[in-house]
Design an enzyme around this catalytic site. Structure first.
Site, PDB file in Angstrom:
ATOM      1  N   GLU A 150      -4.775  26.451 -50.931  1.00  0.00           N
ATOM      2  CA  GLU A 150      -6.165  26.810 -50.667  1.00  0.00           C
ATOM      3  C   GLU A 150      -6.507  28.183 -51.214  1.00  0.00           C
ATOM      4  O   GLU A 150      -5.658  29.072 -51.246  1.00  0.00           O
ATOM      5  CB  GLU A 150      -6.405  26.883 -49.156  1.00  0.00           C
ATOM      6  CG  GLU A 150      -6.160  25.593 -48.451  1.00  0.00           C
ATOM      7  CD  GLU A 150      -6.316  25.749 -46.947  1.00  0.00           C
ATOM      8  OE1 GLU A 150      -6.094  24.777 -46.235  1.00  0.00           O
ATOM      9  OE2 GLU A 150      -6.666  26.850 -46.491  1.00  0.00           O
TER      10      GLU A 150
ATOM     11  N   CYS B 198      -6.513  30.045 -42.048  1.00  0.00           N
ATOM     12  CA  CYS B 198      -5.674  29.657 -43.173  1.00  0.00           C
ATOM     13  C   CYS B 198      -4.910  28.380 -42.858  1.00  0.00           C
ATOM     14  O   CYS B 198      -4.382  28.202 -41.784  1.00  0.00           O
ATOM     15  CB  CYS B 198      -4.732  30.786 -43.583  1.00  0.00           C
ATOM     16  SG  CYS B 198      -3.697  31.402 -42.260  1.00  0.00           S
TER      17      CYS B 198
HETATM   18  S1  SF4 Z   1      -0.756  33.945 -40.481  1.00  0.00           S
HETATM   19 FE1  SF4 Z   1       1.490  33.946 -40.446  1.00  0.00          FE
HETATM   20  S2  SF4 Z   1       2.109  31.765 -40.616  1.00  0.00           S
HETATM   21 FE2  SF4 Z   1      -0.057  31.949 -41.224  1.00  0.00          FE
HETATM   22  S3  SF4 Z   1      -0.029  32.121 -43.478  1.00  0.00           S
HETATM   23 FE3  SF4 Z   1      -0.108  34.211 -42.619  1.00  0.00          FE
HETATM   24  S4  SF4 Z   1       2.034  34.832 -42.428  1.00  0.00           S
HETATM   25 FE4  SF4 Z   1       2.036  32.613 -42.698  1.00  0.00          FE
END
Ligand code: SF4
Length: 358
Positions: free
Chosen positions: A101, A344
């Site tokens: 993404e 995300c």
């Molecule tokens: S928040 Fe943590 S688990 Fe999610 S993409 Fe970022 S580093 Fe990886």
């Protein structure tokens, strides 16, 4: 915790993997004059063409050879979603069937691309959709750059891409070589041409790689995802960081400042009832004051299937006020794209579910 610092996906190298030297070597091996390299890079980056056929001042035979040996774009846009605040999220499909993404975030005159460095993420922050599925593979430097170019392609003629943040899926410093190569291509005048100070690499904190990055001679911003002000609480929220102590991150962040003169941004995602108490704010201020840093507080976007909640606005304001009262430069970052799958990994997970993979 171990960090894989190599790009494990050699794959077919695309044009976005080539710097001018590598492209010159390829062209020289075909007995092509050196100026062809400049032409190709100009078409790809300055004009943003998406196929070699559009490079009309190149001989047809050369276009065909380049398309075969250094393809231009290798992703397809599987899905494009636009939120009411004009945040646009792209789900890209790669030739090996994996997906990643990237996001365009418009804010005033600023146009920011948020890009991923891995497919999935090894870190597994407990609040994050990406962490649920673990790491699938590294993205190559070309694939990281390609995301920035895809997002740039979403900007209108009068809207230039102004910022790039490595804050999408994955831990950039666990894909170190590819990340640094991509940063350089995104920064270089022959490449995407984004000023170093407008590029942010966000890490959950790998002290050794933070020091290596400090020594790269890049004037970029380093964002450190702290998310908790004590080791004990941090281990609950970021299990992968089990053996990294906040003290070692403070030392690495100070080294980064010494080498680059750039303050580190501490990212702190506020999770209702978990890390948003006044005591946490006081502890966060004390950590922040031990390094040259500013604090960016984000309000958690709830993720379907996870038990964490968004803090109340009152709690968030109180939290930031306590940090600021202690002389730390801090502010709350607005959540963007709430009406699309903006946290995300959410879009990728939803697609996978639809395909019966998750
Ligand atoms: S928040 Fe943590 S688990 Fe999610 S993409 Fe970022 S580093 Fe990886």
């Amino acid at each position: 915790m171990t960090a894989d610092t190599t790009s494990s996906e050699p794959g077919a190298r695309t044009l976005f993997d080539h710097d001018p030297t590598a492209l010159a070597e390829l062209l020289a091996s075909w007995k092509e004059p050196a100026f062809r390299g400049r032409q190709v890079l100009e078409w790809a980056y300055r004009h943003g063409v998406t196929s070699y056929d559009e490079m009309t001042n190149l001989p047809k035979g050369l276009r065909a050879k380049l398309a075969a040996d250094a393809p231009l774009y290798e992703s397809t846009i599987v899905r494009q979603q636009e939120a009411s605040d004009r945040t646009v999220k792209l789900l890209l499909g790669w030739p090996d069937g994996t997906r990643s993404e990237c996001v365009l975030i418009p804010d005033g005159t600023r146009r920011t691309a948020c890009i991923s460095t891995q497919v999935g993420c090894p870190v597994g922050c407990v609040f994050c959709a990406s962490g649920l599925d673990g790491l699938q593979r590294q993205l190559t430097s070309g694939q990281i750059v390609e995301q920035a170019m895809r997002v740039r392609g979403l900007c209108g003629e009068d809207d230039r891409l102004s910022n790039v943040v490595f804050m999408g899926l994955g831990e950039p410093l666990a894909n170190y070589e590819a990340t640094v190569r991509a940063v350089r291509t995104i920064n270089e005048a022959w490449g995407v041409g984004i000023g170093a100070r407008k590029i942010t690499v966000s890490t959950v904190g790998l002290p050794k790689q933070m020091r290596m990055l400090a020594d790269e001679g890049l004037q970029i911003t380093l964002a450190l995802s702290l998310h908790a002000p004590t080791d004990e609480l941090r281990r609950q929220i970021i299990p992968w960081a089990e053996r990294v102590e906040i003290e070692s991150l403070v030392e690495a962040a100070n080294y980064f400042f010494q080498r680059t003169g750039r303050e580190v941004t501490l990212e702190y995602i506020l999770l209702g009832g978990l890390n948003d108490a006044p005591e946490h704010a006081r502890q966060l201020a004390s950590v922040s004051k031990r390094m040259r840093s500013n604090v960016n507080v984000l309000l958690y976007n709830p993720v379907e299937g996870l038990p964490y909640r968004r803090p109340t606005d009152a709690n968030a304001e109180r939290f930031v006020a306590i940090v600021a009262e202690r002389g730390v430069n801090s502010h709350v970052r607005r959540s963007r794209g709430l009406d699309i799958d903006a946290a995300c990994g959410q879009l990728r997970r939803r697609e996978a579910r639809l395909r019966g993979e998750a």
